[in-house]
Scaffold this active site. Structure first.
Site, PDB file in Angstrom:
ATOM      1  N   GLU A 128      -5.756   5.283   9.740  1.00 10.58           N
ATOM      2  CA  GLU A 128      -6.454   4.078   9.286  1.00 10.58           C
ATOM      3  C   GLU A 128      -7.372   3.518  10.373  1.00 10.58           C
ATOM      4  O   GLU A 128      -7.353   2.326  10.667  1.00 10.58           O
ATOM      5  CB  GLU A 128      -5.437   3.024   8.819  1.00 10.58           C
ATOM      6  CG  GLU A 128      -4.575   3.519   7.667  1.00 10.58           C
ATOM      7  CD  GLU A 128      -3.587   2.496   7.130  1.00 10.58           C
ATOM      8  OE1 GLU A 128      -3.184   1.602   7.890  1.00 10.58           O
ATOM      9  OE2 GLU A 128      -3.230   2.607   5.939  1.00 10.58           O
ATOM     10  N   GLU A 136       5.713  -6.173   1.368  1.00  6.46           N
ATOM     11  CA  GLU A 136       4.290  -5.963   1.097  1.00  6.46           C
ATOM     12  C   GLU A 136       4.030  -5.609  -0.366  1.00  6.46           C
ATOM     13  O   GLU A 136       3.177  -6.213  -1.010  1.00  6.46           O
ATOM     14  CB  GLU A 136       3.755  -4.859   2.017  1.00  6.46           C
ATOM     15  CG  GLU A 136       2.290  -4.538   1.774  1.00  6.46           C
ATOM     16  CD  GLU A 136       1.735  -3.495   2.741  1.00  6.46           C
ATOM     17  OE1 GLU A 136       2.483  -2.965   3.584  1.00  6.46           O
ATOM     18  OE2 GLU A 136       0.526  -3.216   2.651  1.00  6.46           O
ATOM     19  N   GLU A 149      11.574   5.109   8.874  1.00  5.18           N
ATOM     20  CA  GLU A 149      10.893   3.806   8.852  1.00  5.18           C
ATOM     21  C   GLU A 149      10.989   3.185   7.462  1.00  5.18           C
ATOM     22  O   GLU A 149      10.533   3.754   6.479  1.00  5.18           O
ATOM     23  CB  GLU A 149       9.416   3.954   9.257  1.00  5.18           C
ATOM     24  CG  GLU A 149       8.660   2.624   9.270  1.00  5.18           C
ATOM     25  CD  GLU A 149       7.198   2.744   9.724  1.00  5.18           C
ATOM     26  OE1 GLU A 149       6.923   3.436  10.730  1.00  5.18           O
ATOM     27  OE2 GLU A 149       6.328   2.144   9.073  1.00  5.18           O
ATOM     28  N   ARG A 198       0.763  -8.173   7.084  1.00  9.60           N
ATOM     29  CA  ARG A 198       1.779  -8.068   6.027  1.00  9.60           C
ATOM     30  C   ARG A 198       2.958  -9.015   6.277  1.00  9.60           C
ATOM     31  O   ARG A 198       4.107  -8.673   5.963  1.00  9.60           O
ATOM     32  CB  ARG A 198       2.300  -6.631   5.891  1.00  9.60           C
ATOM     33  CG  ARG A 198       1.231  -5.584   5.803  1.00  9.60           C
ATOM     34  CD  ARG A 198       0.208  -5.888   4.759  1.00  9.60           C
ATOM     35  NE  ARG A 198      -0.871  -4.898   4.742  1.00  9.60           N
ATOM     36  CZ  ARG A 198      -1.952  -5.038   3.980  1.00  9.60           C
ATOM     37  NH1 ARG A 198      -2.127  -6.105   3.216  1.00  9.60           N
ATOM     38  NH2 ARG A 198      -2.884  -4.105   4.000  1.00  9.60           N
ATOM     39  N   ASP A 246       3.416   4.923   0.723  1.00 13.09           N
ATOM     40  CA  ASP A 246       3.382   3.704   1.516  1.00 13.09           C
ATOM     41  C   ASP A 246       4.246   2.603   0.918  1.00 13.09           C
ATOM     42  O   ASP A 246       3.721   1.636   0.387  1.00 13.09           O
ATOM     43  CB  ASP A 246       1.930   3.221   1.625  1.00 13.09           C
ATOM     44  CG  ASP A 246       1.768   2.161   2.695  1.00 13.09           C
ATOM     45  OD1 ASP A 246       2.733   1.913   3.427  1.00 13.09           O
ATOM     46  OD2 ASP A 246       0.678   1.585   2.790  1.00 13.09           O
ATOM     47  N   TRP A 276     -10.865   3.727  -0.991  1.00  8.72           N
ATOM     48  CA  TRP A 276      -9.577   4.032  -0.361  1.00  8.72           C
ATOM     49  C   TRP A 276      -8.695   4.609  -1.465  1.00  8.72           C
ATOM     50  O   TRP A 276      -7.752   3.989  -1.921  1.00  8.72           O
ATOM     51  CB  TRP A 276      -8.973   2.730   0.171  1.00  8.72           C
ATOM     52  CG  TRP A 276      -7.969   2.891   1.238  1.00  8.72           C
ATOM     53  CD1 TRP A 276      -6.729   3.440   1.118  1.00  8.72           C
ATOM     54  CD2 TRP A 276      -8.088   2.462   2.598  1.00  8.72           C
ATOM     55  NE1 TRP A 276      -6.068   3.381   2.310  1.00  8.72           N
ATOM     56  CE2 TRP A 276      -6.871   2.795   3.249  1.00  8.72           C
ATOM     57  CE3 TRP A 276      -9.088   1.845   3.352  1.00  8.72           C
ATOM     58  CZ2 TRP A 276      -6.644   2.511   4.598  1.00  8.72           C
ATOM     59  CZ3 TRP A 276      -8.847   1.569   4.686  1.00  8.72           C
ATOM     60  CH2 TRP A 276      -7.646   1.907   5.307  1.00  8.72           C
ATOM     61  N   LYS A 283       7.899   7.151   7.455  1.00 13.27           N
ATOM     62  CA  LYS A 283       8.132   6.213   6.353  1.00 13.27           C
ATOM     63  C   LYS A 283       9.031   6.862   5.307  1.00 13.27           C
ATOM     64  O   LYS A 283       8.934   8.068   5.070  1.00 13.27           O
ATOM     65  CB  LYS A 283       6.800   5.806   5.708  1.00 13.27           C
ATOM     66  CG  LYS A 283       5.977   4.857   6.563  1.00 13.27           C
ATOM     67  CD  LYS A 283       4.817   4.222   5.793  1.00 13.27           C
ATOM     68  CE  LYS A 283       4.003   3.352   6.763  1.00 13.27           C
ATOM     69  NZ  LYS A 283       2.926   2.577   6.122  1.00 13.27           N
ATOM     70  N   ARG A 327      -2.845  12.386  -0.800  1.00 11.25           N
ATOM     71  CA  ARG A 327      -2.345  11.597   0.323  1.00 11.25           C
ATOM     72  C   ARG A 327      -0.853  11.824   0.545  1.00 11.25           C
ATOM     73  O   ARG A 327      -0.378  11.794   1.680  1.00 11.25           O
ATOM     74  CB  ARG A 327      -2.638  10.115   0.027  1.00 11.25           C
ATOM     75  CG  ARG A 327      -2.093   9.196   1.044  1.00 11.25           C
ATOM     76  CD  ARG A 327      -2.626   7.801   0.833  1.00 11.25           C
ATOM     77  NE  ARG A 327      -1.784   6.871   1.563  1.00 11.25           N
ATOM     78  CZ  ARG A 327      -1.913   5.565   1.546  1.00 11.25           C
ATOM     79  NH1 ARG A 327      -2.866   5.012   0.804  1.00 11.25           N
ATOM     80  NH2 ARG A 327      -1.113   4.792   2.246  1.00 11.25           N
TER      81      ARG A 327
HETATM   82  O1  GCW Z   1       0.894  -0.038   4.273  1.00 13.10           O
HETATM   83  C1  GCW Z   1      -0.076   0.013   5.196  1.00 13.10           C
HETATM   84  C2  GCW Z   1      -0.338  -1.420   5.416  1.00 13.10           C
HETATM   85  C3  GCW Z   1      -1.070  -1.663   6.703  1.00 13.10           C
HETATM   86  C4  GCW Z   1      -0.246  -1.028   7.830  1.00 13.10           C
HETATM   87  C5  GCW Z   1      -0.100   0.461   7.545  1.00 13.10           C
HETATM   88  C6  GCW Z   1       0.794   1.153   8.562  1.00 13.10           C
HETATM   89  C7  GCW Z   1       0.011  -1.775  10.076  1.00 13.10           C
HETATM   90  O2  GCW Z   1      -1.051  -1.919   4.310  1.00 13.10           O
HETATM   91  O3  GCW Z   1      -1.183  -3.039   6.868  1.00 13.10           O
HETATM   92  O4  GCW Z   1      -0.816  -1.241   9.087  1.00 13.10           O
HETATM   93  O5  GCW Z   1       0.499   0.639   6.307  1.00 13.10           O
HETATM   94  O6  GCW Z   1       1.957   1.369   8.251  1.00 13.10           O
HETATM   95  O7  GCW Z   1       0.345   1.497   9.629  1.00 13.10           O
END
Ligand code: GCW
Length: 685
Positions: free
Chosen positions: A292, A399, A393, A166, A371, A547, A366, A342
């Site tokens: 992931e 991104e 975070e 990213r 995300d 996904w 986060k 999710r």
């Molecule tokens: O948003 C997603 C991203 C991944 C990232 C993941 C994370 C580092 O697309 O690239 O991996 O989050 O935060 O772990």
């Protein structure tokens, strides 16, 4: 190619204001400092650099005042006379705090910059240079500042093959060919840049820890890592490494990575001792586990507390921290199952563990439950967890917000996150108060961001994305600063103090997030991007992907029911005052309407527009606003350096083209789903 963009907000260009310039010159003819640490040296070097550029002077540096006018630098911990000069003010100085003060002795003015520690002093020097560069004058003194947040960290998602996950600003500044870089001059410039805005921690490798990165904590790389550490140390920045939870296995040394296994625990203890032998002030580990495809304690039927606490035990004797990420969810969700969501995952995984983590474990959360989308609600874990150290975070790398091709100043978004009232202890329990530890008084807490830095000459790809690098750090230092204030100082430091220029660029920055939102996905729904690389529109890209991350659009409506009554129940993860708001369509804040509810296209919003018309309107408007950005920038042609002008212009033009693609694809998608035409008869292809 001009290198001026390389210097970011540390340009130190000549101050135009003659009167102020004269005053400063007079005051700063000589510098007195009695201490000598790596950090005080950084501070003095910075002053030399800054004063030469801004005022064109080379002050004399000595241990004793030579000339009548001088700048006195010192710390409470290293110079006894400082305490005397400060009087009662010294009680207000925290570990990293500083004071800038004018002293008058025998009618002679002297300036004092002091910290409790050398780190505080360094921050004070950078602050003084900012005051001088922005022509602020010395009227506002004394100035006492303490950082509001303890941990002010940046996370790099850099891999040792030089790629950056990213990353949109070139390759990694840290690695090449699976080796740590020898270009330490650039690392030193980077450390300066971070310290100048108060960053005090850095993780230098991706949270997805691959083959070579797993070995960063072994003798293959540790000496080179220690060299980086030395540089960061001289700027008051702690070095962290992301680790592979399965390291004992992956290095081939053990047959398991079970956190409750005695041998595994011993392995990590030995590792920690090994690391600290090379880096006695090493910060600790950043961990992405069971997420992931990354390994984690789940493999062994253990909890995340078991996993984190094992690492914490190994680091504890050395004062190290474990920063454990909460980005844990099942990425293979069945679209038929409408109870799985999710958004609920982080809370479901970590809430039951509140209070189960060791004292030196921090959970990194986060800002939103999904995300880093353009618009998301705040994660309910923040305000949920009470007995756990927490790190917020954020994502500075763009991104999902234009990948540094689009202008998107993120500070206003972050401000909304920080000001959000979780109601954890009744009204007034904002996110910023939880993160600063004011509410729950945990031992540790703070900010982290996924950084936007790469080896492009201008560091950030889009030069104006430097405003996000800067803004993040300033907010971590003081979340009360406004988006306007942060923009204003960034512009003055980066370009000039020209009033028209400052106002024009400020306008461009402040509206840019909303503009980006307008032509991308509407009302908090998110995810209408191309899978994998996440750039460009693809309405159903994730809808039909394995996904699965859904928007549930059909011919009647769009949105995800996340309420308790007839949805996934996500809204119920908030405290009741907040949950009640999100539960009902009527009270749900409109900018998040589709995040929480499935809404028919003919539903009337508060503005009187139907949902479908709102989608059309914002998409046409977004493109117009992108075009407006270009016009504003054009008006500054004579006020910025030629190469900077050209570079930004090129990005803005690309943004316009691309915003049209977004507009057209989104509009035609909904037009074809619904058959409802635009009331204003604009062209939808
Ligand atoms: O948003 C997603 C991203 C991944 C990232 C993941 C994370 C580092 O697309 O690239 O991996 O989050 O935060 O772990």
């Amino acid at each position: 190619k001009s290198t001026s963009m390389y210097k970011c907000w540390l340009k130190y260009y000549k101050l135009e204001n003659k009167k102020l310039s004269g005053e400063y010159k007079n005051l700063l003819k000589s510098i007195v400092i009695k201490e000598n640490t790596a950090i005080t040296q950084s501070a003095v070097n910075e002053l030399k650099r800054g004063l030469a550029g801004i005022l064109g002077i080379r002050p004399e540096i000595s241990e004793e005042p030579a000339k009548p006018a001088f700048l006195m630098l010192g710390t409470l911990s290293g110079n006894k006379s400082i305490a005397g000069l400060l009087g009662r003010e010294k009680q207000n100085l925290g570990e990293e705090g500083f004071i800038i003060k004018l002293l008058t002795e025998n009618e002679q003015k002297q300036l004092l910059v002091a910290g409790k520690t050398d780190r505080g002093l360094l921050y004070g020097v950078f602050s003084l240079l900012r005051l001088i560069q922005t022509g602020t004058g010395l009227d506002g003194l004394p100035r006492i500042e303490n950082p509001v947040n303890q941990l002010r960290m940046v996370n790099h998602w850099d891999n040792m093959d030089r790629s950056i996950e990213r990353g949109y600003a070139g390759k990694s500044i840290f690695y090449k060919n699976n080796k740590i870089t020898g270009n330490l001059a650039r690392i030193s410039d980077y450390a300066r840049m971070l310290a100048s805005v108060g960053i005090n921690a850095i993780a230098i490798n991706n949270v997805n820890v691959h083959k070579f990165e797993t070995l960063l904590i072994t003798d293959r790389y540790i000496k080179d890592a220690a060299k980086l550490n030395e540089i960061f140390r001289s700027y008051g920045i702690k070095l962290f490494l992301s680790i592979n939870f399965a390291s004992p296995l992956s290095t081939g040394e053990l047959f398991t990575a079970d956190p409750l296994d005695k041998e595994v625990r011993k392995w990590w203890k030995n590792r920690a001792e090994f690391i600290y032998a090379y880096m006695p002030d090493f910060g600790g580990f950043l961990v992405k586990a069971d997420s992931e495809g990354r390994p984690g304690p789940f493999t062994y039927g253990r909890t995340h507390a078991d996993g984190a606490n094992m690492l914490a035990e190994a680091l504890k004797p050395h004062g190290g921290l474990v920063i454990w990420r909460c980005f844990v969810y099942n990425c293979l969700q069945d679209w038929r199952d409408r109870t799985i969501d999710r958004a609920k995952a982080a809370y479901d995984h970590f809430m039951p563990l509140d209070g189960a983590f060791a004292e030196n474990v921090l959970l990194q959360i986060k800002n939103g439950p999904m995300d880093f989308q353009v618009r998301e609600p705040v994660s309910p874990l923040i305000g949920g967890l009470e007995k756990t150290n927490q790190v917020l975070e954020l994502q500075t790398t763009q991104e999902y917000t234009g990948q540094q091709k689009h202008l998107c100043y993120l500070v206003p978004m972050w401000k909304e996150v920080l000001d959000f009232d979780t109601c954890a202890k009744g009204r007034g329990t904002s996110v910023k108060k939880i993160i600063s530890r004011e509410v729950f008084k945990n031992k540790y807490g703070g900010f982290a961001t996924v950084t936007n830095i790469g080896d492009d000459t201008n560091w950030t790809g889009h030069q104006m994305a430097q405003a996000n690098t800067f803004g993040y750090a300033r907010l971590a230092w003081d979340p009360e600063l406004t988006s306007e204030e942060i923009a204003e100082s960034w512009i003055r430091l980066t370009y000039s103090n020209d009033r028209i220029l400052v106002d024009t660029i400020k306008d461009m920055l402040l509206g840019s997030w909303r503009t980006y939102e307008n032509y991308t996905s509407p009302l908090g729904i998110g995810w209408m991007v191309n899978p994998n690389h996440h750039y460009g529109p693809n309405v159903d890209g994730y809808e039909y992907d394995k996904w699965g991350t859904y928007h549930r659009a059909d011919h009647k409506g769009i949105g995800v029911d996340r309420n308790v009554r007839n949805g996934t129940g996500y809204a119920g993860q908030y405290h009741k005052e907040v949950a009640r708001l999100y539960e009902n369509v009527e009270t749900c804040p409109e900018e998040l309407l589709l995040f929480f509810h499935y809404i028919p296209y003919d539903y009337r919003l508060k503005s009187g527009e139907t949902l479908i018309q709102y989608i059309y309107n914002t998409h046409f408007e977004g493109v117009e606003q992108a075009e407006e950005l270009k016009r504003k920038w054009e008006s500054l042609k004579d006020k910025v350096e030629e190469d900077v002008f050209g570079h930004v212009m090129e990005r803005l033009e690309g943004q316009i083209t691309h915003s049209k693609e977004w507009r057209d694809i989104i509009n035609t998608y909904f037009f074809r789903k619904t058959g409802i035409p635009d009331e204003l008869g604009r062209k939808i292809y």
